[in-house]
Design an enzyme around this catalytic site. Structure first.
Site, PDB file in Angstrom:
ATOM      1  N   GLU A 118      55.085   3.618 -17.653  1.00 50.15           N
ATOM      2  CA  GLU A 118      55.141   4.559 -18.772  1.00 50.15           C
ATOM      3  C   GLU A 118      55.779   5.880 -18.316  1.00 50.15           C
ATOM      4  OE1 GLU A 118      54.588   4.843 -22.108  1.00 50.15           O
ATOM      5  OE2 GLU A 118      55.048   6.973 -21.823  1.00 50.15           O
ATOM      6  N   CYS A 162      35.466  24.746 -27.919  1.00 49.42           N
ATOM      7  CA  CYS A 162      35.213  23.858 -26.774  1.00 49.42           C
ATOM      8  C   CYS A 162      36.328  23.764 -25.746  1.00 49.42           C
ATOM      9  CB  CYS A 162      34.863  22.464 -27.264  1.00 49.42           C
ATOM     10  SG  CYS A 162      36.265  21.591 -27.976  1.00 49.42           S
ATOM     11  N   VAL A 215      61.845   5.076 -16.074  1.00 49.73           N
ATOM     12  CA  VAL A 215      62.753   4.093 -15.475  1.00 49.73           C
ATOM     13  C   VAL A 215      64.190   4.611 -15.517  1.00 49.73           C
ATOM     14  CG1 VAL A 215      63.705   1.767 -15.739  1.00 49.73           C
ATOM     15  CG2 VAL A 215      61.245   2.157 -16.038  1.00 49.73           C
ATOM     16  N   HIS A 218      49.280  -1.721 -42.609  1.00 51.94           N
ATOM     17  CA  HIS A 218      49.915  -2.137 -43.867  1.00 51.94           C
ATOM     18  C   HIS A 218      49.614  -3.606 -44.152  1.00 51.94           C
ATOM     19  CE1 HIS A 218      52.286   1.531 -44.322  1.00 51.94           C
ATOM     20  NE2 HIS A 218      52.432   1.512 -43.004  1.00 51.94           N
ATOM     21  N   ILE A 265      48.232   3.518 -40.458  1.00 50.91           N
ATOM     22  CA  ILE A 265      47.939   2.559 -41.519  1.00 50.91           C
ATOM     23  C   ILE A 265      48.158   1.123 -41.019  1.00 50.91           C
ATOM     24  CG2 ILE A 265      48.529   1.842 -43.887  1.00 50.91           C
ATOM     25  CD1 ILE A 265      47.598   4.778 -43.686  1.00 50.91           C
ATOM     26  N   CYS A 276      32.002  20.647 -33.670  1.00 50.96           N
ATOM     27  CA  CYS A 276      32.616  20.117 -34.895  1.00 50.96           C
ATOM     28  C   CYS A 276      32.549  18.597 -34.922  1.00 50.96           C
ATOM     29  CB  CYS A 276      34.071  20.523 -35.007  1.00 50.96           C
ATOM     30  SG  CYS A 276      34.412  22.268 -34.954  1.00 50.96           S
ATOM     31  N   THR A 315      53.368   6.031 -31.057  1.00 51.16           N
ATOM     32  CA  THR A 315      51.990   5.581 -31.286  1.00 51.16           C
ATOM     33  C   THR A 315      51.022   6.751 -31.463  1.00 51.16           C
ATOM     34  OG1 THR A 315      52.471   3.635 -29.959  1.00 51.16           O
ATOM     35  CG2 THR A 315      50.146   4.117 -30.319  1.00 51.16           C
TER      36      THR A 315
END
Lengths: 333, 488
Positions: free
Chosen positions: B35, B452, B176, B53, B51, B412, B45
Site C-alpha cells: 500500500e 479528545c 510501487v 447499492h 452505500i 461525543c 475507500t
C-alpha cells in the site's frame, strides 16, 4: 446501588457553587455527590492559566483550586475520572471509571453542570485540504497550557472571541508567531481591553470582515487564502490573498453540552441550544436541573457561578418538598 | 536482508485489495499487500457514499451489474462475521414527474434482469409514510429493500485485520515504482524506493492509480481512468431522523446524483457532486461544491438542517472511460491480474470482485488449500468490539478486565482509553490520530476532536513510547505539533 439525595454532574464553577449552596441550605454533605470526568475538580478552569477570574482577578487554575478546597473542607463527596454515560427519568445515573468500573447511582435530584463544548469548524465550510496543523482553541489550550507543546510557529487564528485572543497572547508568549486574528464580523466579539492586552501589546493585527476561503497543504498546513467581505458579508472580488502559515486555530464559539439531556427527553431550546428551564432552573423532566454553561453560554465566570447558586437554591427547595411529601406519606400510613 | 518471496502480491489496500486478501487469507497461500499510503483505505475507500447499492443501476450483462448484485448479498454475512456495522436500510430513487417515472420503470426492469430482489415502484402516499421529510413534490419512488449502508473503511479494516491475523503481510508507504518479470523463474519483482519483494502472482488493485501500475509493468489498460471528485457533508446525529432510507434522485447522464442517507453511525451524509479533477490526490473541498450539494439535498429534503454540519470532506473516484469494471489477467504478462476502473458500486461489489479475482488466480494455476487453523474473527481475541457497541454486562466485564475501558476519552462518541489502546495494538496498528479516529470514532462526533484530540495524541505517545510532538495526524510529515513551548 449507591443512593444520594443529589448528584451534580460536572465540577466546574457552576457545579461546585451549586453543591456549596445546597450544603449551606442544610442538606447533609454525605447526601450530595459531585461527579467529574477529568482527574481534578474545577472543569474548564483548569485549562485557563490566564488571569481575570472573579473579583480577585485569579487565574483559572487558582480559582479551580480555591473552589475544590471548599468542596474538600466541607467534606462533600466527589468522584473524579468518572464519566456519566446516561441518566434516566427515574434519576438513575450510569457512570464509568477505571477504579469504580460500571456503576449505577440512584438520586432524588440531578443537577447537570456539564459545561459547554466548542463548536466544530464544520459549519465554517472552508475550501481546500484538511492537513495537520488545524486545531480548535480548546485543543490548543490543552497542548500548550497542560502539555507544554506548540501547535505551530506561524499561526492564523479564526474568531475574535475572548478565548481566541487569549490564545493569541499565549502563543506569542510561548515563542510562536501569530500572523493575525480574523473574524467575518465587523466588530470583534471580545472586549476592547482584551484586544489591547492580547493583540495590540504584541503587535498582532486584527482583521475584521475577513474570511478564510481555502486551506493549502498536503501533510501540514502550508498556507491559507483569505478574502475581504463587504457589509453584507459577501466576498469582495479581487481581495483574495494567499498567506503562508503552518497552523490555523479556530474559535467558533461554544454550545451547551447536552449529550445527557437529549436521551432523557429534556426539551432543548433552538435559540440557546441549551435546555429549557423554569425559574428555579429545573428542566421539563421532574427533578433534573441544569445550570452554568450547560444551560446557556455565559460570558463571565461570575455569571456561571450565579447560575450555580440559583440551581442550588432551586434543587434545595425541590429536595425540601420531596422530604416533606415523604414524611406526610409516612404519617398517613 | 533477504528478499521476501510470496505466492501473491496485491498492490493497493483499498476495499478491493483488502477484500481479496481476506478471501486469500483462508488458504495456505503466502500473500502480501503493498500500500502506497500509511493505512488501509487511504484512497477512494476512505471517502465515498458508503452505500451497498442494490444493483439496478448498471446495464444488463455488464460485469458491474453481475458483481454488484452478488457482492451486495455477500456484504451482510462478512459484516456479521467480523462485527462491522451494516444496515440493510433500503434505498429509494425519487421521481418528481412522468418523465422520471418512465426512468424508474426502466431501472425496475433493468434491476429485475440483473437479479435484484424485491424492487417495486411506490407512490406518493407510501413514500411519505416511509420518508416523512421528503419533498412534497416527490410523486414516485423506486424502492430497493436490498440496498444498505456500511462504514466503508471499517469494512476494509475488518477484512484486512482478519487477513493479517491469518498471516497476510501488509506493507505500508510502499509506493510501487518498478515491476520486473523474470521469464525464467516466472517471478515478479516489485520495488518501492529501496524496498523489494518477489511474487508469483500479482493483483493490481491500485484504484485511481491502477493505470499507472499497468504502465510501470509495461502494460496498458484499454481505457483511461478519469479522477472525479465528490464532495460530502456530514450532519450531526441530532439530525439522524432526516432520512430512514438512502434517498437518490432519478439519475442523469452525470451519474447517480446527490443523495441524502443515514449512516451506520447515526449521522446523515449528503453528497456527492462529480467534478473531474486534474490530480488524483485532490481531496480538497470547495465552497461552490458545498453549495451545490446543499442545493441538491434540499431538492430531496427541503427542510434539511444544514446548520448541523459537523464536517465536510471529498473523495476521488476512478472513473473508467469504458464504463465498466475491468478485471482480467494481463494479455502480455502471465499471472498478473488487473482489477481496474472500479468506481461505484465498487464497495457493494467488493466481495464479489474478490471472488472473481480468486477465480482468475485459480484458473491460472494458483493452488487453494484451506488452512486448518483459520481464525474467523478480526484478531485472535475476537472482533475488537467498541465500548459503545457493548451491552451493559459486556461493559462491566471489559472495565473489570482492563480499567482503561472505564476512562472516557471521546465524550461525543463514547470512546474509552481501552478502545484506543486496542486499536493501537491490533495486527495493523493504528499509530496516528486519524487511524485511531477511523477505527474507534474518537473525534468523529459533534465537537470533531476539540475535546479528545490532545488526549488521543497522549495515549498514542504513551503506547508507542514516543513524545507527543512526534505523533502524526495521518502521514509521515503530518505532525500535529511543532515542538516544545518556551520553558523556564
Amino acid at each position: 446501588m449507591m443512593k444520594k439525595k443529589l448528584v451534580i454532574i460536572g465540577s466546574g464553577p457552576s457545579g461546585i457553587v451549586c453543591a456549596l449552596n445546597v450544603y449551606k441550605s442544610g442538606i447533609k454533605a454525605e447526601d450530595i455527590l459531585i461527579i467529574e470526568r477529568e482527574d481534578e475538580l474545577g472543569g474548564t478552569l483548569n485549562l485557563c492559566i490566564h488571569q481575570g477570574f472573579g473579583k480577585n482577578e485569579l487565574t483559572g487554575t487558582e480559582m479551580a483550586s480555591e473552589l475544590s478546597a471548599l468542596v474538600k473542607k466541607n467534606n462533600i463527596p466527589y468522584l473524579v475520572g468518572t464519566t456519566v454515560i446516561s441518566i434516566t427519568k427515574e434519576k438513575i445515573i450510569t457512570a464509568v471509571s477505571p477504579t469504580l468500573g460500571y456503576t449505577k447511582i440512584q438520586a432524588d435530584a440531578i443537577v447537570l453542570a456539564t459545561g459547554c463544548r466548542e463548536r466544530s469548524r464544520g459549519g465554517l465550510s472552508i475550501g481546500g485540504t484538511r492537513p495537520a496543523g488545524i486545531a480548535s482553541a480548546g485543543t490548543v489550550q490543552r497542548f500548550v497550557n497542560i502539555e507544554g507543546y506548540l501547535p505551530g510557529k506561524k499561526t492564523v487564528i479564526i474568531g475574535s472571541t475572548d478565548i481566541a485572543l487569549i490564545i493569541a497572547r499565549r502563543l506569542s508568549l510561548e515563542g510562536g508567531q501569530v500572523l493575525f486574528v480574523c473574524d467575518t464580523r465587523a466588530k470583534p466579539q471580545a472586549h476592547k481591553t482584551d484586544i489591547s492586552e492580547c493583540l495590540d501589546y504584541f503587535g498582532t493585527p486584527l482583521k475584521l470582515r475577513t474570511t478564510v476561503t481555502r486551506i493549502f497543504g498536503k501533510e501540514r498546513v502550508e498556507a491559507i487564502e483569505i478574502a475581504d467581505l463587504d457589509k453584507d458579508g459577501k466576498l469582495i472580488k479581487g481581495t483574495k490573498q494567499k498567506i503562508e502559515c503552518d497552523s490555523l486555530v479556530y474559535s467558533c464559539g461554544f454550545l451547551p453540552e447536552i449529550e445527557l439531556m437529549q436521551e432523557v427527553g429534556i426539551e432543548i431550546k433552538k435559540l440557546t441550544h441549551g435546555p429549557k428551564t423554569d425559574k428555579r432552573l429545573e428542566t421539563n423532566v421532574d427533578g433534573i436541573f441544569a445550570c452554568g454553561n450547560a444551560r446557556i453560554i455565559h460570558d463571565d465566570v461570575e455569571d456561571v457561578m450565579a447560575d450555580g447558586k440559583r440551581a442550588g437554591k432551586g434543587v434545595s427547595d425541590y429536595l425540601w418538598f420531596l422530604n416533606k411529601r415523604d414524611r406526610i406519606r409516612e404519617e398517613e400510613r | 536482508m533477504a528478499i521476501k518471496s510470496y505466492d501473491v502480491a496485491i498492490i493497493g489496500a483499498g476495499i478491493v485489495g483488502t477484500m481479496t486478501a481476506f478471501m486469500i487469507g483462508k488458504y495456505k497461500i503466502k500473500c502480501a499487500v503493498l500500500e502506497a499510503g500509511i493505512d488501509v483505505a487511504s484512497g477512494t475507500t476512505r471517502a465515498n457514499s458508503a452505500i451497498i447499492h442494490a444493483g439496478y443501476d448498471a446495464h444488463e450483462g455488464s460485469l458491474k451489474a453481475k458483481l454488484n448484485v452478488r457482492g451486495s448479498r455477500l456484504v451482510g454475512p462478512i459484516a456479521k462475521q467480523l462485527g462491522v456495522h451494516y444496515n440493510k436500510c433500503g434505498s429509494l430513487v425519487i421521481g418528481y414527474n412522468e418523465k422520471d417515472l418512465e426512468h424508474l420503470r426502466l431501472l425496475l426492469v433493468r434491476g429485475k434482469k440483473n437479479g435484484v430482489r424485491g424492487l417495486e415502484i411506490i407512490e406518493q402516499d407510501r413514500l411519505r409514510e416511509m420518508e416523512p421529510n421528503v419533498s412534497k413534490d416527490a410523486k414516485y419512488a423506486l424502492y430497493a429493500p436490498s440496498a444498505g449502508i456500511v462504514c466503508p473503511y471499517d469494512l476494509a479494516y475488518a477484512v484486512s485485520e482478519n487477513s493479517a491475523t491469518n498471516g497476510v503481510d501488509y506493507y505500508f508507504e510502499y509506493k510501487v515504482d518498478k515491476i520486473d518479470y523474470n521469464e525464467v523463474n516466472k517471478l515478479y519483482t516489485i520495488s518501492a524506493n529501496d524496498k523489494t519483494i518477489k511474487a508469483k502472482y500479482v493483483v493490481n488493485a491500485a484504484g485511481l492509480y491502477s493505470d499507472e501500475i499497468a504502465e510501470i509493468l509495461g502494460d496498458k489498460l484499454p481505457f483511461k481512468i478519469i479522477p472525479r471528485r465528490g464532495e460530502y457533508m456530514l450532519l450531526d446525529k441530532s439530525e439522524g431522523k432526516t432520512a430512514n432510507h438512502t434517498l437518490f434522485v432519478t439519475p442523469s447522464e452525470k451519474g447517480k446524483g446527490i443523495l441524502v442517507s443515514p449512516t451506520v453511525d447515526g449521522n446523515i451524509i449528503v453528497g456527492p457532486n462529480a467534478n473531474v479533477v486534474e490530480s488524483k490526490a485532490d481531496t480538497g473541498v470547495t465552497s461552490e461544491g458545498l453549495s451545490e450539494i446543499a442545493e441538491g439535498a434540499r431538492s430531496i429534503v427541503p427542510d434539511i438542517n444544514l446548520d448541523a454540519i459537523i464536517t465536510t470532506f471529498a473523495g476521488v473516484r476512478a472513473t473508467p472511460t469504458s464504463g465498466d469494471f475491468y478485471i482480467r489477467e494481463s494479455e502480455k504478462f502471465p499471472k498478473f491480474v488487473h482489477a481496474a476502473g472500479i468506481e461505484s458500486p465498487g464497495l457493494a461489489a467488493s466481495p464479489a470482485i474478490a471472488e472473481y479475482i480468486v477465480n482468475i488466480l485459480r484458473n491460472s494455476g494458483l493452488k487453494f488449500k484451506e488452512k486448518e487453523d483459520y481464525i474467523t474473527t478480526r484478531t485472535a481475541e475476537g472482533n475488537c468490539k467498541l465500548f459503545y457497541d457493548m451491552s451493559e454486562s459486556e461493559r462491566e466485564k471489559a472495565i473489570k478486565k482492563d480499567p482503561r475501558y472505564g476512562k472516557m476519552v471521546c465524550r461525543c462518541e463514547m470512546v474509552t482509553e481501552g478502545d484506543i489502546v486496542n486499536a493501537i495494538r491490533r495486527p495493523i496498528s493504528a499509530h496516528t490520530v486519524d487511524m485511531v479516529k477511523r477505527r474507534t470514532r474518537a473525534g468523529m462526533g459533534r465537537c470533531q476532536g476539540g475535546y479528545c484530540r490532545a488526549k488521543v495524541a497522549e495515549i498514542i505517545a504513551k503506547e508507542l513510547n514516543i513524545s507527543v510532538s512526534e505523533v502524526k495526524k495521518f502521514s509521515s510529515n503530518s505532525n500535529i505539533l511543532c515542538g516544545r513551548t518556551k520553558r523556564i
